[in-house]
Scaffold this active site. Structure first.
Site, short mmCIF file in Angstrom:
data_model
loop_
_atom_site.label_atom_id
_atom_site.label_comp_id
_atom_site.label_asym_id
_atom_site.label_seq_id
_atom_site.Cartn_x
_atom_site.Cartn_y
_atom_site.Cartn_z
N LEU A 101 0.83 -1.21 0.00
CA LEU A 101 0.00 0.00 0.00
C LEU A 101 0.86 1.26 0.00
O LEU A 101 2.05 1.20 0.32
CB LEU A 101 -0.91 -0.05 1.23
N LYS A 107 15.18 0.06 5.20
CA LYS A 107 14.71 0.75 3.98
C LYS A 107 14.88 2.27 4.12
O LYS A 107 15.38 2.93 3.20
CB LYS A 107 13.24 0.39 3.76
P1 NAD Z 1 0.78 2.91 -5.93
O1 NAD Z 1 0.19 4.18 -5.44
O2 NAD Z 1 1.06 2.72 -7.37
O3 NAD Z 1 -0.16 1.67 -5.49
C1 NAD Z 1 -0.84 1.57 -4.28
C2 NAD Z 1 -2.12 0.77 -4.49
O4 NAD Z 1 -2.79 0.67 -3.25
C3 NAD Z 1 -3.09 1.44 -5.48
O5 NAD Z 1 -3.48 0.51 -6.46
C4 NAD Z 1 -4.26 1.86 -4.59
O6 NAD Z 1 -5.51 1.82 -5.25
C5 NAD Z 1 -4.19 0.82 -3.49
N1 NAD Z 1 -4.85 1.23 -2.27
C6 NAD Z 1 -4.78 2.43 -1.63
N2 NAD Z 1 -5.56 2.41 -0.52
C7 NAD Z 1 -6.14 1.18 -0.48
C8 NAD Z 1 -7.06 0.57 0.39
N3 NAD Z 1 -7.54 1.20 1.46
N4 NAD Z 1 -7.45 -0.69 0.12
C9 NAD Z 1 -6.95 -1.35 -0.95
N5 NAD Z 1 -6.09 -0.82 -1.83
C10 NAD Z 1 -5.70 0.44 -1.60
O7 NAD Z 1 2.11 2.70 -5.07
P2 NAD Z 1 3.37 1.78 -5.45
O8 NAD Z 1 4.30 2.53 -6.33
O9 NAD Z 1 2.86 0.44 -5.85
O10 NAD Z 1 4.10 1.70 -4.02
C11 NAD Z 1 3.61 0.87 -2.98
C12 NAD Z 1 4.58 0.95 -1.82
O11 NAD Z 1 5.88 0.50 -2.25
C13 NAD Z 1 4.80 2.37 -1.28
O12 NAD Z 1 4.87 2.32 0.11
C14 NAD Z 1 6.12 2.81 -1.93
O13 NAD Z 1 6.81 3.76 -1.12
C15 NAD Z 1 6.86 1.49 -1.99
N6 NAD Z 1 7.88 1.42 -3.04
C16 NAD Z 1 7.62 1.91 -4.30
C17 NAD Z 1 8.61 1.83 -5.27
C18 NAD Z 1 8.37 2.36 -6.67
O14 NAD Z 1 9.34 2.48 -7.44
N7 NAD Z 1 7.13 2.63 -7.05
C19 NAD Z 1 9.86 1.24 -4.98
C20 NAD Z 1 10.07 0.72 -3.70
C21 NAD Z 1 9.06 0.82 -2.74
#
Ligand code: NAD
Length: 296
Positions: free
Chosen positions: A64, A171
């Protein structure tokens, strides 16, 4: 294995795809219907709520955006994960959040007889798609042993950092350093250019000298130095400055609570904040170098 996967965004969706490919039965939940429809076509089962997804599963994974979403998904009394999960079901949160929230949710889970771990990742969306993520796992030894084979189907390096919360600590410390090192490389590259050295020559020197780091030799912010780096494609498709800003916020807040100075981290946070204010938070974080360059 029957696995609940909740949070199917830029990272979660490709991770879930890899688990489907590995033959698991996935119970999926996200607020975004279109990603659910897409994964249902690949064989995933759509659940009505986090509670339903967890109730049907032998393992729960969440991915999330931030701490507030993690709290909502686990702790909501009506339809949260902990409202439906069977005691003893191993559970892991892969979101990047603060260690305090990770420990708080762990306590709530433990009260229901559920062992929860944190396993934030590095490797970005490319690593999520390729199944080469690094997982930094904070969990009991027993939970780690259960999680490791499944995490291996989404990643290459699965590291047991210690008890719950230590994955998040690893992290945010890494990203604190990354945010700072990218600014350092940007200053050096821009200064060298302004003083008249060829930037390819300068990068070559840095990358075989003591200034070398990942931000210089793999992800150099100067366009054209590393063909595969976002700098060489207009700072698109990498690790967004907004996400870096979020991680630096987690690091500086954790530092505040620990009474620990993070002086360069605080400066770095402000620089990415200014980038965000200029409307550039969607660019890759290496675009921080634009603040050091005259516009062409
Ligand atoms: P994102 O915003 O693309 O995806 C998050 C998902 O969670 C979305 O599909 C959203 O609809 C869903 N969501 C939000 N609230 C919700 C709820 N209450 N119930 C169900 N689903 C819900 O984010 P992301 O890029 O996939 O990143 C996710 C995590 O990973 C973050 O914490 C981010 O910091 C971490 N991260 C991201 C990257 C990157 O390059 N994108 C790299 C490493 C770590």
């Amino acid at each position: 294995m029957r696995i609940a996967f909740i949070g199917l965004g830029n990272m979660g969706a490709p991770m879930a795809r890899n688990l489907l490919k590995a033959g698991h039965q996935l119970h999926l939940f996200d607020l975004n219907q279109s990603v659910l429809a897409e994964l249902a076509e690949l064989g995933g089962q759509v659940s009505a709520s986090p509670k339903d997804a967890a109730a049907n599963s032998e393992l729960v994974i969440t991915m999330l955006p931030a701490a507030a979403h993690v709290r909502a998904v686990y702790l909501n009394e009506e339809d949260g994960v902990l409202a439906g999960i069977r005691p003893g079901t191993p559970t892991v949160d892969c979101s990047t959040i603060d260690p305090q929230t990770a420990r708080e949710v762990f306590k709530a889970a433990a009260a229901k007889g559920v062992d929860l771990g944190d396993a934030p990742v590095s490797g970005g969306t490319g690593g999520a798609a390729a199944g080469t993520l690094t997982f930094m796992v904070g969990a009991s030894a027993e939970l780690f042993a259960t999680l490791e084979p499944v995490l291996k189907q989404m990643g290459r390096n699965i590291v047991h950092c210690g008890d719950v919360g230590t994955g998040q600590i690893a992290k945010i410390c890494n990203n604190l350093l990354l945010g700072i090192s990218m600014i350092g490389v940007s200053e050096a590259m821009a200064l060298g250019n302004a003083l008249g050295i060829d930037t390819q020559v300068l990068a070559g020197i840095i990358n075989s000298s003591t200034g070398r780091c990942w931000s210089s030799d793999t992800y150099n912010p100067w366009p054209g130095i590393i063909e595969t780096a976002p700098a060489s494609r207009g700072y698109t498709g990498g690790f967004g400055a907004e996400l870096m800003l979020k991680d630096l916020g987690l690091a500086t807040e954790a530092a505040r609570q620990a009474h620990q100075p993070v002086i360069l981290g605080a400066v770095a946070q402000q620089l990415y904040q200014a980038m965000s204010l200029r409307g550039e938070g969607g660019k890759d974080f290496s675009a921080i170098i634009e603040g050091y360059r005259k516009k062409d």
